[in-house]
Design a protein around this motif. Sequence first.
Motif, PDB file in Angstrom:
ATOM      1  N   ILE A   1      76.334  15.414  44.022  1.00 50.70           N
ATOM      2  CA  ILE A   1      76.342  14.885  42.665  1.00 50.70           C
ATOM      3  C   ILE A   1      76.412  15.989  41.615  1.00 50.70           C
ATOM      4  O   ILE A   1      77.082  15.843  40.586  1.00 50.70           O
ATOM      5  CB  ILE A   1      75.096  13.991  42.425  1.00 50.70           C
TER       6      ILE A   1
ATOM      7  N   TYR B   1      77.588   9.298  38.998  1.00 55.57           N
ATOM      8  CA  TYR B   1      76.626   8.655  39.900  1.00 55.57           C
ATOM      9  C   TYR B   1      77.174   7.322  40.402  1.00 55.57           C
ATOM     10  O   TYR B   1      77.083   6.984  41.590  1.00 55.57           O
ATOM     11  CB  TYR B   1      75.309   8.470  39.151  1.00 55.57           C
TER      12      TYR B   1
ATOM     13  N   ARG C   1      79.951  17.136  41.186  1.00 58.79           N
ATOM     14  CA  ARG C   1      80.738  16.048  40.599  1.00 58.79           C
ATOM     15  C   ARG C   1      80.584  16.044  39.081  1.00 58.79           C
ATOM     16  O   ARG C   1      81.557  15.890  38.344  1.00 58.79           O
ATOM     17  CB  ARG C   1      80.304  14.701  41.164  1.00 58.79           C
TER      18      ARG C   1
ATOM     19  N   LEU D   1      72.847  11.480  47.352  1.00 57.01           N
ATOM     20  CA  LEU D   1      73.284  12.380  46.283  1.00 57.01           C
ATOM     21  C   LEU D   1      73.581  13.770  46.821  1.00 57.01           C
ATOM     22  O   LEU D   1      74.479  14.460  46.332  1.00 57.01           O
ATOM     23  CB  LEU D   1      72.212  12.449  45.190  1.00 57.01           C
TER      24      LEU D   1
ATOM     25  N   LEU E   1      69.421  13.048  36.362  1.00 56.67           N
ATOM     26  CA  LEU E   1      70.774  13.587  36.370  1.00 56.67           C
ATOM     27  C   LEU E   1      70.908  14.722  35.356  1.00 56.67           C
ATOM     28  O   LEU E   1      70.337  14.662  34.271  1.00 56.67           O
ATOM     29  CB  LEU E   1      71.790  12.488  36.033  1.00 56.67           C
TER      30      LEU E   1
ATOM     31  N   ASP F   1      76.993  13.555  48.740  1.00 60.38           N
ATOM     32  CA  ASP F   1      78.151  13.438  47.858  1.00 60.38           C
ATOM     33  C   ASP F   1      78.174  14.495  46.764  1.00 60.38           C
ATOM     34  O   ASP F   1      79.016  14.435  45.866  1.00 60.38           O
ATOM     35  CB  ASP F   1      78.194  12.040  47.237  1.00 60.38           C
TER      36      ASP F   1
ATOM     37  N   ILE G   1      79.576   7.353  43.270  1.00 61.93           N
ATOM     38  CA  ILE G   1      78.940   7.559  44.571  1.00 61.93           C
ATOM     39  C   ILE G   1      78.391   6.248  45.130  1.00 61.93           C
ATOM     40  O   ILE G   1      78.590   5.923  46.300  1.00 61.93           O
ATOM     41  CB  ILE G   1      77.815   8.602  44.452  1.00 61.93           C
TER      42      ILE G   1
END
Length: 345
Positions: A326, A167, A329, A321, A293, A324, A170
């Motif tokens: 998340i 996180y 990732r 989020l 998350l 990118d 980002i």
Amino acid sequence: MSLPRIAVDAMGGDEGVRVMVDGAAMARRRHDKFKFLLVGDETRIKAALETHPGMAGASEILHCDDVVGGDELPSRALRRAKTTSMGLAVNAVKQGDAGAAVSAGNTGALMAMSKLALRTMPGLDRPALAALLPTLTDDDVVMLDLGANRECDARNLVQFAIMGAAYSRIVTGRERPRTRLLNIGTEETKGTEDIQAAAETLRAATGLAMDFEGYVEADKINRGECDVVVCDGFSGNIALKAIEGAARFVTDLLRNAFTSSLRSKIGFLVSRPATELLKHHLDPNNHNGAVFLGLNGVVVKSHGSANAKGVANAVEVAARLLEDDITNRIKQDLGAIEPASVAAK
């Protein structure tokens, strides 16, 4: 990039429909690519949309007049997940009708519904609640867990560190976020067995996209000396509320001081630019938008008392989020650590 639309629980929060719609509209004025699924009472949502003509073509309304109460037990709210605005907003993410959900409602209920509908990502034991806190530097610090898990073992803390670092990359752009465990001291011998075991695992791990720098004490969270602070939900929630309380204390103290006499009022006028900067920095609406998350989907929790600006920031967190990615990732970062090293020692 074309973003999936964002489901907004229009009934959640202290102010309800008006503020949630105003916030979504404010976010769209900043980023005209945003599209929304507004979940809640159709009549009230349409009335709120009348003051935002540009939102009509970017929004769909999903009618629902059942609302999760602010003090409702998560177990009870969970049984009404298919009929409440919160539950339907989360379900829209599960069904692919929205890319993310934003709600200002009951935190415990939102976590329970999100976990049931979206499930925890493979390789993770528990999701965590993460938020951005202001620091003395230009970058915010990511802190987790802030209340989703009261008790955590070493394995949980290691996984939280991995999620928090993903996180942080980002929001700060750092390739290797500086990551620390919240503790009662910075010496290696301090803390519980679980904290020490988590630290040992993180020090020994290779291939992680973070720089693990040991421990941090609560009074250093906002100093800007680290990018990610990891803790169990019990400690994190207490630390967060202490920080928020201290911020309110400072602003109230300044307000009382500057209105205590004519000389003080004159002093306020002279120092107003500095006090306005301080007020902006401490305003929780500027950092609004906590994230669950570790789920197979994006869910953002807005503060219940957030104003339109705060809601807009929560919507923008959700969009960022999504942009990118998340979820992927975190999956990649989990794969970068040996399974044996993630396990508690």
